[in-house]
Design an enzyme around this catalytic site. Sequence first.
Site, PDB file in Angstrom:
ATOM      1  N   LYS A  98       2.629  11.357   7.268  1.00  0.00           N
ATOM      2  CA  LYS A  98       1.787  11.151   8.442  1.00  0.00           C
ATOM      3  C   LYS A  98       2.328  11.822   9.698  1.00  0.00           C
ATOM      4  O   LYS A  98       2.058  12.988   9.934  1.00  0.00           O
ATOM      5  CB  LYS A  98       1.523   9.662   8.641  1.00  0.00           C
ATOM      6  CG  LYS A  98       0.690   9.052   7.492  1.00  0.00           C
ATOM      7  CD  LYS A  98       0.115   7.720   7.841  1.00  0.00           C
ATOM      8  CE  LYS A  98      -0.590   7.074   6.654  1.00  0.00           C
ATOM      9  NZ  LYS A  98      -1.777   7.806   6.184  1.00  0.00           N
ATOM     10  N   ASP A 113       9.366   2.985   1.715  1.00  0.00           N
ATOM     11  CA  ASP A 113       8.159   3.760   2.002  1.00  0.00           C
ATOM     12  C   ASP A 113       7.854   3.613   3.485  1.00  0.00           C
ATOM     13  O   ASP A 113       7.356   2.581   3.928  1.00  0.00           O
ATOM     14  CB  ASP A 113       6.989   3.256   1.157  1.00  0.00           C
ATOM     15  CG  ASP A 113       5.679   3.997   1.457  1.00  0.00           C
ATOM     16  OD1 ASP A 113       5.636   4.787   2.414  1.00  0.00           O
ATOM     17  OD2 ASP A 113       4.698   3.762   0.722  1.00  0.00           O
ATOM     18  N   PHE A 129       0.866  -1.182   0.000  1.00  0.00           N
ATOM     19  CA  PHE A 129       0.000   0.000   0.000  1.00  0.00           C
ATOM     20  C   PHE A 129       0.898   1.225   0.000  1.00  0.00           C
ATOM     21  O   PHE A 129       1.592   1.501   0.978  1.00  0.00           O
ATOM     22  CB  PHE A 129      -0.940   0.035   1.205  1.00  0.00           C
ATOM     23  CG  PHE A 129      -1.867   1.221   1.157  1.00  0.00           C
ATOM     24  CD1 PHE A 129      -3.013   1.188   0.385  1.00  0.00           C
ATOM     25  CD2 PHE A 129      -1.567   2.392   1.851  1.00  0.00           C
ATOM     26  CE1 PHE A 129      -3.863   2.293   0.308  1.00  0.00           C
ATOM     27  CE2 PHE A 129      -2.409   3.490   1.785  1.00  0.00           C
ATOM     28  CZ  PHE A 129      -3.551   3.445   1.013  1.00  0.00           C
TER      29      PHE A 129
END
Length: 415
Positions: free
Chosen positions: A260, A231, A146
């Site tokens: 985030k 990532d 993801f």
Amino acid sequence: MDRHPNTLSHALIEAEGRVCAPNYQPLPVVVERALNCHVWDVDGKRYLDMMGAYSAVSHGHLHPRIVAAATRQLQRVAVTSRAYHGDTLAPFLAKLCALAGFEQALPMNTGAEAVETAIKAARRWGHQIKGIADGQAEILVARQNFHGRTTTVISASSEPSYRAGFGPFTPGFRWFDFGDIASVRAATTANTCAVLVEPVQGEAGVVLPPPGFFAALRAWCDAHQVLLIADEVQSGLGRTGRWFAFEHEGIRPDGLVLGKALGGGLLPVSAFLADRAVMQVFNPGSHGSTFGGNALAAAVGLEALQVMEDEQLVARSATLGAHLLARLRGVQAQSQGLVRAVRGRGLWVGVDLDPARASARDVVERMAHAGVLSKETHETVIRFAPPLTITRELIDEGVDLFAQVLAALPAPRAG
């Protein structure tokens, strides 16, 4: 259990459903305010946040130092675009690069934008430095990854629900099996410019790599002049008990994607980091963002990093994460097979349920009813990713309520 009471929450949920596109399936909780590890809904009910906004609220909700930094900056200047220099960007990126061990950073807003930046950097590096024909560069990505929701990023996804109806897709991605170096070898071609991979697969259910995989992957990339890009939008900045999850693997990637938690729970702040040997492929006009690296975001990002350092949130994640993992494995031992697996690092744990016994969605709704917020993924896994500011006592409270919810589930039907 009445999950849709006749309350203000219910009215607001219905109102939102009329005007908001149905691209999410939120839990039936309408948050009005939040502070540190707790949130309150519009009906006054308090909840323990064991989700941390997918790691975006790692500092806790409305950390006073980060709010103060944002307030100070808002009274000066917020956004001018990168058409001009500012006095907050250099201190922020200098701190970020020093912590991560890279020479330069390119600031963006969302994690998906930072991933797109990494993809552009890898492709141009493949063309300019490795000599791959323009338009032929390929990036290896893990199945069940993801990396975001943009059109290019979902082109790299193996998840049918992320892709259905959104084609045609961007070419240039080849899949391998996460944790399987033989699969990486099989996917590599002369046009491979990079491997883009999560050190821990979050949305797949907090899936950890087998020992030695990343060391082998690093060696493979070195041997074939391939960039290794990590990532760490979810796993970075203390979530796994280290500043960066790649540190658990004893390797250093060529590029790093962060987001985030970088925004301190207040703003979307992200970045792609690499050394000059990679960043040199960018030139004025080749990439940009009106809001990326804005004065407010940089001030907030810098304070978020300083708070994490000053309050030793990374070490806190390691210590309390071990406690959370032990408590949840205790729940597994008492679950009579309902909990199939408990996986995690730091304050990031996935609890895998037997779908024949319980629906993860049903369980997280029951948890919310009991006062604990979490979220399911891949239909069988419940994620625990609380703010790194959580206490041992609050972890115990949340796990105890989770155990009570599991114990109260209807018994499976015989036969």
